[in-house]
Design a protein around this motif. Sequence first.
Motif, short mmCIF file in Angstrom:
data_model
loop_
_atom_site.label_atom_id
_atom_site.label_comp_id
_atom_site.label_asym_id
_atom_site.label_seq_id
_atom_site.Cartn_x
_atom_site.Cartn_y
_atom_site.Cartn_z
N ALA A 86 8.41 -24.69 16.83
CA ALA A 86 9.79 -24.33 17.15
C ALA A 86 10.16 -24.86 18.53
N ASP A 93 11.89 -21.34 12.39
CA ASP A 93 12.83 -21.56 11.29
C ASP A 93 12.52 -20.54 10.18
N ARG A 95 13.95 -20.02 7.35
CA ARG A 95 13.98 -20.56 5.99
C ARG A 95 12.66 -21.23 5.64
N ILE A 209 8.27 -29.14 9.97
CA ILE A 209 9.30 -28.96 10.99
C ILE A 209 9.58 -30.26 11.75
#
Length: 339
Positions: A86, A93, A95, A209
């Motif tokens: 992150a 995140d 989701r 990510i």
Amino acid sequence: MSALLALLCRGASGLRGARLPLAAPPLRRPSAPPAPSSRPLSFSAAEVVRAAPGPLQPYLHLMRLHQPIGSWLLYLPCTWSIGLAAEPGCLPDWRMLAAFGLGAVVMRGAGCTINDMWDRNYDRQVVRTANRPLAAGDISIFQSFVFLGGQLSLGLCMLLCLNHYSIVLGAASLPLVITYPLMKRITYWPQLFLGMTFNWGALLGWSAIKGSCEWSVCLPLYFAGIMWTLIYDTIYAHQDKKDDILIGLKSTALQFKEGTKKWLSGFSLAMLLSLCVAGMNCNQTFPYYSAVAAVGAHLAHQIYTLDIDKPEDCWKKFASNRTVGVLLFIGIVLGNLWK
């Protein structure tokens, strides 16, 4: 989400207890059922399975939906990686966390199905696993193949939602997926192979990510996960060591014997050092290192109080590792917000 990843998984637990011969119950005076308002309300994975239609229950047991600890242990390394990836000052995140969570349940189930297909003849000879659906004859091999196909298809659809790098990375786990179920037959270190497959999410979460892996972070995190698996699955294996000796299966529990606690202590130290390296390489802050210290304290207590000759204590210590993973995830999130 980790389609091929969580084939990765080994069935983290089976149906408890052996099948018992039926005996006629003693005659008792019938009693009125409790009023609906007096029945305790509960919601758990086991309750969901019990409430499912009868024909569906063997399949839910086959994928160990009633015992979600295995899904947690598969999922948590993914959360560590997603959390570390992150942006500074931001939450992970949600989701992606949700997608990996669903993927962990689906693909842990697929891994349990594959494991039981390989081991059904062995499972019949072990008290703890004799009631598993394939071993007990509740599901046929053909039915398990069809069910596995559905699980893998769903997992593949989830994997294909990721970036191309992550799809290739997930596919790269295939050799481990194929060979892991055989390891308990040929080596005393099947837990090492389990760790290598089970913690693939420590790589896959970051790449999902970022679009690629930062190896200076991902490799120490992956290694820490492998050490963690060696800890909890060695403890788990002590439940079955007597049966494993009789039927010729191997494990680190049989390799370490009375020296188990020394080995577990060494694995714990390696895990903590690797977590520190991963944290330093992504500029983690005080809350993260506090969580690593808390993880160390939990592992120390777990190992010190472990009784390797009591299966019930081994199970309790094994299941407590969910707390280890959650502690570290909280530390990652808070450490990232601290930046």
